[in-house]
Design a protein around this motif. Structure first.
Motif, PDB file in Angstrom:
ATOM      1  N   GLY A  48      10.925  19.222 -17.375  1.00  0.00           N
ATOM      2  CA  GLY A  48      11.024  20.612 -17.792  1.00  0.00           C
ATOM      3  C   GLY A  48       9.733  21.406 -17.683  1.00  0.00           C
ATOM      4  N   ILE A  49       8.668  20.778 -17.222  1.00  0.00           N
ATOM      5  CA  ILE A  49       7.383  21.470 -17.062  1.00  0.00           C
ATOM      6  C   ILE A  49       7.148  21.640 -15.558  1.00  0.00           C
ATOM      7  CG2 ILE A  49       4.909  21.416 -17.532  1.00  0.00           C
ATOM      8  CD1 ILE A  49       5.588  19.404 -19.821  1.00  0.00           C
ATOM      9  N   PRO A  50       6.952  22.861 -15.099  1.00  0.00           N
ATOM     10  CA  PRO A  50       6.749  23.071 -13.658  1.00  0.00           C
ATOM     11  C   PRO A  50       5.543  22.286 -13.128  1.00  0.00           C
ATOM     12  CG  PRO A  50       7.090  25.165 -14.779  1.00  0.00           C
ATOM     13  CD  PRO A  50       6.932  24.118 -15.849  1.00  0.00           C
ATOM     14  N   ARG A  51       5.773  21.546 -12.064  1.00  0.00           N
ATOM     15  CA  ARG A  51       4.723  20.707 -11.489  1.00  0.00           C
ATOM     16  C   ARG A  51       3.511  21.531 -11.060  1.00  0.00           C
ATOM     17  NH1 ARG A  51       5.043  15.942  -6.908  1.00  0.00           N
ATOM     18  NH2 ARG A  51       2.799  15.917  -6.539  1.00  0.00           N
ATOM     19  N   ASP A  52       3.742  22.716 -10.499  1.00  0.00           N
ATOM     20  CA  ASP A  52       2.605  23.520 -10.052  1.00  0.00           C
ATOM     21  C   ASP A  52       1.713  23.905 -11.237  1.00  0.00           C
ATOM     22  OD1 ASP A  52       4.601  25.309 -10.983  1.00  0.00           O
ATOM     23  OD2 ASP A  52       3.944  26.898  -9.639  1.00  0.00           O
ATOM     24  N   HIS A  53       2.301  24.096 -12.408  1.00  0.00           N
ATOM     25  CA  HIS A  53       1.509  24.404 -13.604  1.00  0.00           C
ATOM     26  C   HIS A  53       0.661  23.191 -14.013  1.00  0.00           C
ATOM     27  CE1 HIS A  53       0.353  25.958 -17.510  1.00  0.00           C
ATOM     28  NE2 HIS A  53       0.806  24.849 -18.052  1.00  0.00           N
ATOM     29  N   ILE A  54       1.275  22.027 -14.030  1.00  0.00           N
ATOM     30  CA  ILE A  54       0.562  20.789 -14.399  1.00  0.00           C
ATOM     31  C   ILE A  54      -0.599  20.550 -13.434  1.00  0.00           C
ATOM     32  CG2 ILE A  54       0.775  18.264 -14.539  1.00  0.00           C
ATOM     33  CD1 ILE A  54       2.117  19.711 -16.849  1.00  0.00           C
ATOM     34  N   GLU A  55      -0.338  20.677 -12.150  1.00  0.00           N
ATOM     35  CA  GLU A  55      -1.384  20.426 -11.156  1.00  0.00           C
ATOM     36  C   GLU A  55      -2.500  21.462 -11.268  1.00  0.00           C
ATOM     37  OE1 GLU A  55      -0.145  19.672  -7.137  1.00  0.00           O
ATOM     38  OE2 GLU A  55       1.450  18.327  -7.812  1.00  0.00           O
ATOM     39  N   SER A  56      -2.140  22.709 -11.476  1.00  0.00           N
ATOM     40  CA  SER A  56      -3.143  23.761 -11.629  1.00  0.00           C
ATOM     41  C   SER A  56      -4.047  23.487 -12.830  1.00  0.00           C
ATOM     42  CB  SER A  56      -2.444  25.109 -11.781  1.00  0.00           C
ATOM     43  OG  SER A  56      -3.368  26.118 -12.068  1.00  0.00           O
ATOM     44  N   GLN A  57      -3.444  23.098 -13.947  1.00  0.00           N
ATOM     45  CA  GLN A  57      -4.230  22.798 -15.142  1.00  0.00           C
ATOM     46  C   GLN A  57      -5.190  21.633 -14.884  1.00  0.00           C
ATOM     47  OE1 GLN A  57      -4.081  24.358 -18.518  1.00  0.00           O
ATOM     48  NE2 GLN A  57      -3.488  25.851 -16.978  1.00  0.00           N
ATOM     49  N   GLN A  58      -4.678  20.585 -14.226  1.00  0.00           N
ATOM     50  CA  GLN A  58      -5.517  19.422 -13.911  1.00  0.00           C
ATOM     51  C   GLN A  58      -6.663  19.833 -12.983  1.00  0.00           C
ATOM     52  OE1 GLN A  58      -5.333  16.327 -15.122  1.00  0.00           O
ATOM     53  NE2 GLN A  58      -6.838  15.384 -13.810  1.00  0.00           N
ATOM     54  N   ASN A  59      -6.349  20.623 -11.957  1.00  0.00           N
ATOM     55  CA  ASN A  59      -7.375  21.050 -11.008  1.00  0.00           C
ATOM     56  C   ASN A  59      -8.484  21.846 -11.701  1.00  0.00           C
ATOM     57  OD1 ASN A  59      -6.118  19.890  -8.759  1.00  0.00           O
ATOM     58  ND2 ASN A  59      -4.928  21.731  -8.348  1.00  0.00           N
ATOM     59  N   PHE A  60      -8.086  22.838 -12.503  1.00  0.00           N
ATOM     60  CA  PHE A  60      -9.088  23.674 -13.179  1.00  0.00           C
ATOM     61  C   PHE A  60      -9.899  22.876 -14.202  1.00  0.00           C
ATOM     62  CE2 PHE A  60      -6.416  27.663 -12.248  1.00  0.00           C
ATOM     63  CZ  PHE A  60      -7.183  27.973 -11.142  1.00  0.00           C
TER      64      PHE A  60
END
Length: 150
Positions: A48-60
């Motif tokens: 239920g959590i958008p993957r692009d959001h998770i990856e963006s958070q990890q990247n930043f």
């Protein structure tokens, strides 16, 4: 704690660029989350959590932590994971996927070492002894706790 944690910001920024910078972080993060979302157990924590959001958070987060520009505006790892019953086994599975991602990407060894060093700082604040150690973030969200699939 390694010498990385006592390095000046100027030196961290220089080393960050030498290690491949945000481009390398994005490569590793993509491969890492391919493993996470393919893992029958770990993927449940991200339902239920958008993957692009998770990856963006990890990247930043990793960009700021490894010496690049700080664009991270999310929660600290402990507060971001407070509602997840992350056991030692889950944590070690995650670490195994991360280490394999470094190998797959032929990541600069300094970046991999520093990334793992930073992860270890949060280890004892993310891993729980039981579901009772979890804290709900939002009433509607509940605690994320999943038995290991057979």
């Amino acid at each position: 704690m390694g010498s990385w944690m006592t390095t000046t910001q100027t030196d961290k920024t220089r080393l960050f660029k030498e290690m491949g910078g945000i481009t390398e972080i994005k490569r590793v993060t993509k491969v890492f989350y391919d493993y996470i979302y393919d893992d029958p157990w770990l993927k449940l924590f991200f339902d239920g959590i958008p993957r692009d959001h998770i990856e963006s958070q990890q990247n930043f987060f990793m960009q700021a932590a490894l010496g690049g520009e700080n664009k991270y505006g999310g929660k600290t790892p402990p507060s971001g994971h407070q509602h997840m019953n992350i056991t030692e086994e889950i944590y070690q599975t995650r670490q195994s996927h991360l280490k394999q991602s470094f190998k797959d990407c032929n990541t600069n060894p300094k970046m991999a070492e520093r990334w793992l060093e930073l992860d270890e700082i949060f280890h004892n604040r993310i891993v729980k002894k039981s579901k009772d150690d979890c804290v709900m973030r939002y009433p509607a969200e509940g605690i994320r706790d999943f038995p290991k699939p057979a």
